[in-house]
Write a protein that holds these residues in place. Structure first.
Motif, mmCIF file in Angstrom:
data_model
loop_
_atom_site.group_PDB
_atom_site.id
_atom_site.type_symbol
_atom_site.label_atom_id
_atom_site.label_comp_id
_atom_site.label_asym_id
_atom_site.label_seq_id
_atom_site.Cartn_x
_atom_site.Cartn_y
_atom_site.Cartn_z
ATOM 1 N N GLY A 1 0.817 -1.216 0.000
ATOM 2 C CA GLY A 1 0.000 0.000 0.000
ATOM 3 C C GLY A 1 0.848 1.262 0.000
ATOM 4 N N GLU A 2 1.929 1.259 0.782
ATOM 5 C CA GLU A 2 2.833 2.416 0.807
ATOM 6 C C GLU A 2 3.474 2.634 -0.562
ATOM 7 O OE1 GLU A 2 5.666 1.951 3.940
ATOM 8 O OE2 GLU A 2 4.127 2.078 5.508
ATOM 9 N N LEU A 3 3.877 1.550 -1.201
ATOM 10 C CA LEU A 3 4.480 1.670 -2.530
ATOM 11 C C LEU A 3 3.463 2.170 -3.551
ATOM 12 C CD1 LEU A 3 6.695 -1.534 -2.566
ATOM 13 C CD2 LEU A 3 7.492 0.846 -2.524
ATOM 14 N N GLU A 4 2.230 1.696 -3.442
ATOM 15 C CA GLU A 4 1.183 2.172 -4.353
ATOM 16 C C GLU A 4 0.932 3.668 -4.148
ATOM 17 O OE1 GLU A 4 -0.280 0.863 -6.900
ATOM 18 O OE2 GLU A 4 0.323 -1.224 -6.690
ATOM 19 N N ARG A 5 0.981 4.103 -2.881
ATOM 20 C CA ARG A 5 0.821 5.527 -2.592
ATOM 21 C C ARG A 5 1.955 6.332 -3.230
ATOM 22 N NH1 ARG A 5 -1.036 4.340 2.209
ATOM 23 N NH2 ARG A 5 1.006 4.298 3.198
ATOM 24 N N ASP A 6 3.178 5.809 -3.140
ATOM 25 C CA ASP A 6 4.317 6.478 -3.782
ATOM 26 C C ASP A 6 4.121 6.548 -5.293
ATOM 27 O OD1 ASP A 6 5.534 6.774 -1.332
ATOM 28 O OD2 ASP A 6 6.957 5.112 -1.611
ATOM 29 N N ARG A 7 3.645 5.459 -5.865
ATOM 30 C CA ARG A 7 3.412 5.428 -7.314
ATOM 31 C C ARG A 7 2.386 6.485 -7.714
ATOM 32 N NH1 ARG A 7 -0.491 3.640 -10.413
ATOM 33 N NH2 ARG A 7 -1.516 2.588 -8.697
ATOM 34 N N LEU B 1 7.931 0.974 -9.418
ATOM 35 C CA LEU B 1 7.206 -0.124 -10.077
ATOM 36 C C LEU B 1 7.939 -1.453 -9.881
ATOM 37 C CD1 LEU B 1 6.021 1.597 -13.380
ATOM 38 C CD2 LEU B 1 4.642 0.972 -11.382
ATOM 39 N N GLU B 2 9.255 -1.403 -9.895
ATOM 40 C CA GLU B 2 10.030 -2.625 -9.658
ATOM 41 C C GLU B 2 9.817 -3.122 -8.221
ATOM 42 O OE1 GLU B 2 14.708 -3.640 -9.637
ATOM 43 O OE2 GLU B 2 13.972 -2.561 -11.402
ATOM 44 N N ARG B 3 9.820 -2.188 -7.268
ATOM 45 C CA ARG B 3 9.590 -2.560 -5.868
ATOM 46 C C ARG B 3 8.154 -3.050 -5.666
ATOM 47 N NH1 ARG B 3 12.388 2.291 -5.000
ATOM 48 N NH2 ARG B 3 10.577 3.271 -4.041
ATOM 49 N N ILE B 4 7.213 -2.489 -6.394
ATOM 50 C CA ILE B 4 5.817 -2.955 -6.308
ATOM 51 C C ILE B 4 5.715 -4.397 -6.787
ATOM 52 C CG2 ILE B 4 3.535 -2.707 -7.389
ATOM 53 C CD1 ILE B 4 3.850 0.326 -7.107
ATOM 54 N N THR B 5 6.388 -4.704 -7.878
ATOM 55 C CA THR B 5 6.369 -6.078 -8.394
ATOM 56 C C THR B 5 6.907 -7.053 -7.350
ATOM 57 O OG1 THR B 5 6.654 -5.281 -10.656
ATOM 58 C CG2 THR B 5 7.227 -7.580 -10.231
ATOM 59 N N ARG B 6 8.005 -6.692 -6.718
ATOM 60 C CA ARG B 6 8.582 -7.559 -5.682
ATOM 61 C C ARG B 6 7.651 -7.658 -4.473
ATOM 62 N NH1 ARG B 6 10.547 -11.947 -4.197
ATOM 63 N NH2 ARG B 6 11.855 -11.877 -2.361
ATOM 64 N N ASN C 1 13.998 17.856 -17.521
ATOM 65 C CA ASN C 1 14.910 17.164 -16.606
ATOM 66 C C ASN C 1 14.155 16.605 -15.400
ATOM 67 O OD1 ASN C 1 17.200 17.545 -18.130
ATOM 68 N ND2 ASN C 1 17.759 19.473 -17.131
ATOM 69 N N GLU C 2 13.271 17.402 -14.849
ATOM 70 C CA GLU C 2 12.479 16.944 -13.700
ATOM 71 C C GLU C 2 11.585 15.762 -14.102
ATOM 72 O OE1 GLU C 2 10.908 17.000 -9.759
ATOM 73 O OE2 GLU C 2 12.718 17.849 -10.632
ATOM 74 N N GLU C 3 11.014 15.843 -15.290
ATOM 75 C CA GLU C 3 10.173 14.745 -15.781
ATOM 76 C C GLU C 3 10.992 13.464 -15.922
ATOM 77 O OE1 GLU C 3 7.571 13.651 -19.775
ATOM 78 O OE2 GLU C 3 7.909 15.757 -19.264
ATOM 79 N N HIS C 4 12.192 13.579 -16.422
ATOM 80 C CA HIS C 4 13.076 12.416 -16.570
ATOM 81 C C HIS C 4 13.397 11.807 -15.202
ATOM 82 C CE1 HIS C 4 16.052 9.822 -18.383
ATOM 83 N NE2 HIS C 4 16.957 10.259 -17.517
ATOM 84 N N ARG C 5 13.671 12.662 -14.226
ATOM 85 C CA ARG C 5 13.973 12.192 -12.873
ATOM 86 C C ARG C 5 12.772 11.466 -12.270
ATOM 87 N NH1 ARG C 5 13.112 13.249 -7.923
ATOM 88 N NH2 ARG C 5 11.857 15.102 -8.263
ATOM 89 N N VAL C 6 11.569 11.998 -12.467
ATOM 90 C CA VAL C 6 10.357 11.378 -11.930
ATOM 91 C C VAL C 6 10.087 10.044 -12.621
ATOM 92 C CG1 VAL C 6 7.845 11.624 -11.741
ATOM 93 C CG2 VAL C 6 9.327 13.538 -11.136
ATOM 94 N N VAL C 7 10.330 9.971 -13.919
ATOM 95 C CA VAL C 7 10.123 8.713 -14.649
ATOM 96 C C VAL C 7 11.076 7.634 -14.119
ATOM 97 C CG1 VAL C 7 10.435 7.604 -16.904
ATOM 98 C CG2 VAL C 7 9.144 9.721 -16.732
ATOM 99 N N LEU C 8 12.308 7.997 -13.856
ATOM 100 C CA LEU C 8 13.259 7.028 -13.300
ATOM 101 C C LEU C 8 12.834 6.583 -11.906
ATOM 102 C CD1 LEU C 8 16.712 8.502 -14.415
ATOM 103 C CD2 LEU C 8 15.538 6.481 -15.316
ATOM 104 N N ALA C 9 12.375 7.527 -11.094
ATOM 105 C CA ALA C 9 11.903 7.177 -9.752
ATOM 106 C C ALA C 9 10.697 6.251 -9.836
ATOM 107 C CB ALA C 9 11.551 8.443 -8.972
#
Length: 153
Positions: A27-33, A95-100, A82-90
């Motif tokens: 749930g915390e990860l989904e909130r971050d997403r 998403l990887e942590r959500i999968t795990r 640049n900010e958009e690129h940083r957010v996409v990487l985050a």
């Protein structure tokens, strides 16, 4: 009447607690997403606005183009990109942590359900045994009554 007592109840309680913890983490990860998606949406809207402003500055009415304004608009556009690129990487990391986290939750749920199935099986066995004992007791009572009724004749 006897009461059913599941010997592995502490194990089941522990597995339920683990599953809840995994749900909370997911749930915390989904909130971050969701937070990152909202920020990405804001940045994309800002980038669109910056491009429109740059286009308007470059179009210039009929007079000379204000190069300072154009330069400021271009820098604002680069900053948004640049900010958009940083957010996409985050977001990719989240998403990887959500999968795990989903995998861990699935494992925890499977382990909990395994113990719950064992509990249901043991409860059914206990009920069957209780019914067998009750039937044996009723049979014994019936035999005793029949014997007592036969002695009186």
């Amino acid at each position: 009447m006897a009461k059913f007592r599941f010997q592995l109840q502490p194990v089941l309680d522990h597995r339920i607690a683990i599953e809840r913890e995994r749900m909370r983490a997911l749930g915390e990860l989904e909130r971050d997403r969701l937070r990152l998606e909202a920020r990405l949406h804001e940045l994309r809207e800002a980038a669109t606005t910056e491009r429109e402003d740059l286009r308007a500055a470059l179009a210039g009415q009929s007079g000379p183009v204000d190069l300072t304004r154009v330069r400021l608009q271009a820098h604002a556009g680069f900053r948004c990109a640049n900010e958009e690129h940083r957010v996409v990487l985050a977001m990719a990391g989240v998403l990887e942590r959500i999968t795990r986290a989903r995998q861990l939750l699935l494992e925890a749920t499977t382990r909990r359900k395994g113990v719950e199935l064992l509990k249901e099986k043991r409860l059914q066995e206990w009920r069957d045994e209780e019914n067998r004992r009750e039937d044996a007791l009723l049979d014994e009572i019936a035999v005793t009554r029949a014997g007592a009724a036969g002695d009186g004749l």
